[in-house]
Design a protein around this motif. Structure first.
Motif, PDB file in Angstrom:
ATOM      1  N   GLU A   1       0.754  -1.418   0.012  1.00  0.00           N
ATOM      2  CA  GLU A   1      -0.130  -0.173   0.124  1.00  0.00           C
ATOM      3  C   GLU A   1       0.823   1.198   0.117  1.00  0.00           C
ATOM      4  OE1 GLU A   1      -2.774  -0.712   3.395  1.00  0.00           O
ATOM      5  OE2 GLU A   1      -4.202  -1.642   1.842  1.00  0.00           O
ATOM      6  N   TYR A   2       2.215   0.988  -0.038  1.00  0.00           N
ATOM      7  CA  TYR A   2       3.059   2.108  -0.339  1.00  0.00           C
ATOM      8  C   TYR A   2       3.411   2.362  -1.894  1.00  0.00           C
ATOM      9  CZ  TYR A   2       3.329   2.717   5.011  1.00  0.00           C
ATOM     10  OH  TYR A   2       2.980   3.345   6.261  1.00  0.00           O
ATOM     11  N   ASP A   3       3.488   3.428  -2.295  1.00  0.00           N
ATOM     12  CA  ASP A   3       4.023   3.582  -3.621  1.00  0.00           C
ATOM     13  C   ASP A   3       5.390   4.344  -3.892  1.00  0.00           C
ATOM     14  OD1 ASP A   3       0.903   5.583  -4.474  1.00  0.00           O
ATOM     15  OD2 ASP A   3       2.581   5.799  -2.805  1.00  0.00           O
ATOM     16  N   HIS A   4       5.685   4.918  -2.830  1.00  0.00           N
ATOM     17  CA  HIS A   4       7.111   5.729  -3.084  1.00  0.00           C
ATOM     18  C   HIS A   4       8.037   5.157  -2.295  1.00  0.00           C
ATOM     19  CE1 HIS A   4       4.926   8.855  -5.201  1.00  0.00           C
ATOM     20  NE2 HIS A   4       3.987   8.565  -4.612  1.00  0.00           N
ATOM     21  N   TRP A   5       9.330   4.686  -2.414  1.00  0.00           N
ATOM     22  CA  TRP A   5      10.271   4.222  -1.557  1.00  0.00           C
ATOM     23  C   TRP A   5      11.579   4.710  -1.504  1.00  0.00           C
ATOM     24  CZ3 TRP A   5       9.261   0.154   1.754  1.00  0.00           C
ATOM     25  CH2 TRP A   5       8.146  -0.655   1.523  1.00  0.00           C
ATOM     26  N   GLY A   6      12.373   5.028  -0.735  1.00  0.00           N
ATOM     27  CA  GLY A   6      13.583   5.388  -0.434  1.00  0.00           C
ATOM     28  C   GLY A   6      14.468   4.339  -0.910  1.00  0.00           C
ATOM     29  N   GLN A   7      15.928   4.534  -0.865  1.00  0.00           N
ATOM     30  CA  GLN A   7      16.959   3.656  -1.261  1.00  0.00           C
ATOM     31  C   GLN A   7      17.110   2.503  -0.364  1.00  0.00           C
ATOM     32  OE1 GLN A   7      17.546   6.418  -0.211  1.00  0.00           O
ATOM     33  NE2 GLN A   7      19.724   6.310   0.750  1.00  0.00           N
ATOM     34  N   GLY A   8      16.965   2.721   0.839  1.00  0.00           N
ATOM     35  CA  GLY A   8      17.363   1.803   1.915  1.00  0.00           C
ATOM     36  C   GLY A   8      18.845   2.168   2.579  1.00  0.00           C
ATOM     37  N   THR A   9      18.818   2.004   3.809  1.00  0.00           N
ATOM     38  CA  THR A   9      19.910   2.088   4.502  1.00  0.00           C
ATOM     39  C   THR A   9      20.316   1.006   5.520  1.00  0.00           C
ATOM     40  OG1 THR A   9      21.179   3.539   6.261  1.00  0.00           O
ATOM     41  CG2 THR A   9      18.856   3.421   6.556  1.00  0.00           C
ATOM     42  N   LEU A  10      21.561   0.496   5.478  1.00  0.00           N
ATOM     43  CA  LEU A  10      21.628  -0.970   6.070  1.00  0.00           C
ATOM     44  C   LEU A  10      22.060  -0.667   7.622  1.00  0.00           C
ATOM     45  CD1 LEU A  10      22.388  -3.652   6.150  1.00  0.00           C
ATOM     46  CD2 LEU A  10      24.743  -3.112   5.575  1.00  0.00           C
ATOM     47  N   VAL A  11      21.553  -1.259   8.470  1.00  0.00           N
ATOM     48  CA  VAL A  11      21.663  -1.394  10.049  1.00  0.00           C
ATOM     49  C   VAL A  11      22.065  -2.765  10.340  1.00  0.00           C
ATOM     50  CG1 VAL A  11      20.548  -1.276  12.142  1.00  0.00           C
ATOM     51  CG2 VAL A  11      19.817   0.365  10.510  1.00  0.00           C
ATOM     52  N   THR A  12      23.414  -2.766  10.966  1.00  0.00           N
ATOM     53  CA  THR A  12      23.870  -3.883  11.195  1.00  0.00           C
ATOM     54  C   THR A  12      24.227  -3.764  12.646  1.00  0.00           C
ATOM     55  OG1 THR A  12      24.928  -4.233   9.170  1.00  0.00           O
ATOM     56  CG2 THR A  12      25.911  -5.447  11.237  1.00  0.00           C
ATOM     57  N   VAL A  13      23.655  -4.918  13.675  1.00  0.00           N
ATOM     58  CA  VAL A  13      23.778  -5.116  15.218  1.00  0.00           C
ATOM     59  C   VAL A  13      24.355  -6.295  15.420  1.00  0.00           C
ATOM     60  CG1 VAL A  13      22.327  -4.766  17.320  1.00  0.00           C
ATOM     61  CG2 VAL A  13      21.388  -3.565  15.319  1.00  0.00           C
ATOM     62  N   SER A  14      25.814  -5.849  16.014  1.00  0.00           N
ATOM     63  CA  SER A  14      26.534  -6.976  16.402  1.00  0.00           C
ATOM     64  C   SER A  14      26.109  -7.612  17.874  1.00  0.00           C
ATOM     65  CB  SER A  14      28.027  -6.392  16.134  1.00  0.00           C
ATOM     66  OG  SER A  14      28.377  -5.550  17.294  1.00  0.00           O
ATOM     67  N   SER A  15      26.551  -8.785  18.039  1.00  0.00           N
ATOM     68  CA  SER A  15      26.356  -9.219  19.429  1.00  0.00           C
ATOM     69  C   SER A  15      27.426  -9.264  20.430  1.00  0.00           C
ATOM     70  CB  SER A  15      25.668 -10.868  19.241  1.00  0.00           C
ATOM     71  OG  SER A  15      26.966 -11.349  18.291  1.00  0.00           O
TER      72      SER A  15
END
Length: 123
Positions: free
Chosen positions: A109-123
């Motif tokens: 239901e969303y028709d406009h999208w950004g390019q994405g940004t990576l989130v990495t969580v280390s343990s």
């Protein structure tokens, strides 16, 4: 409307990050804005959403109490404050905009999208 997501990075478990979603070409007025994420090998899933005019919000159960979505009208930007991050929060995070009213949680239901940004969580 064009969307630009930013703010991702590498953080240790328990840490915090703030993602930003800036709009260009048009303001966010009359839109709802959502954050979604996609981990490797998994489908894109809903994280949080906000209506621009009223500020109503909704969250996925997995992030309730840890993530906060907000908007800055002057900057035409939506934020996702992520606290108490867990390794399972690791994903590419996308912001998106919809012209539908109400707090929208479905990807299609969303028709406009950004390019994405990576989130990495280390343990």
């Amino acid at each position: 409307v064009q969307l630009q997501a930013s703010g991702g990075g590498l953080v240790q478990a328990g840490g915090s990050l703030r993602l930003s979603c800036a709009a260009s070409g048009r303001t966010f007025s009359r839109y709802g804005v959502g954050w979604f994420r996609q981990a490797p090998g998994k489908e894109r899933e809903f994280v949080a959403a906000i209506t621009w005019n009223s500020g109503s919000t909704n969250y996925a159960d997995s992030v309730k109490g840890r993530f906060t979505i907000s908007r800055d009208r002057a900057r035409n930007t939506v934020y996702l404050q992520m606290n108490s991050l867990k390794p399972e929060d690791t994903a590419v995070y996308y912001c998106a905009a919809t012209g539908l009213t109400g707090v929208v949680t479905r990807v299609n239901e969303y028709d406009h999208w950004g390019q994405g940004t990576l989130v990495t969580v280390s343990s």
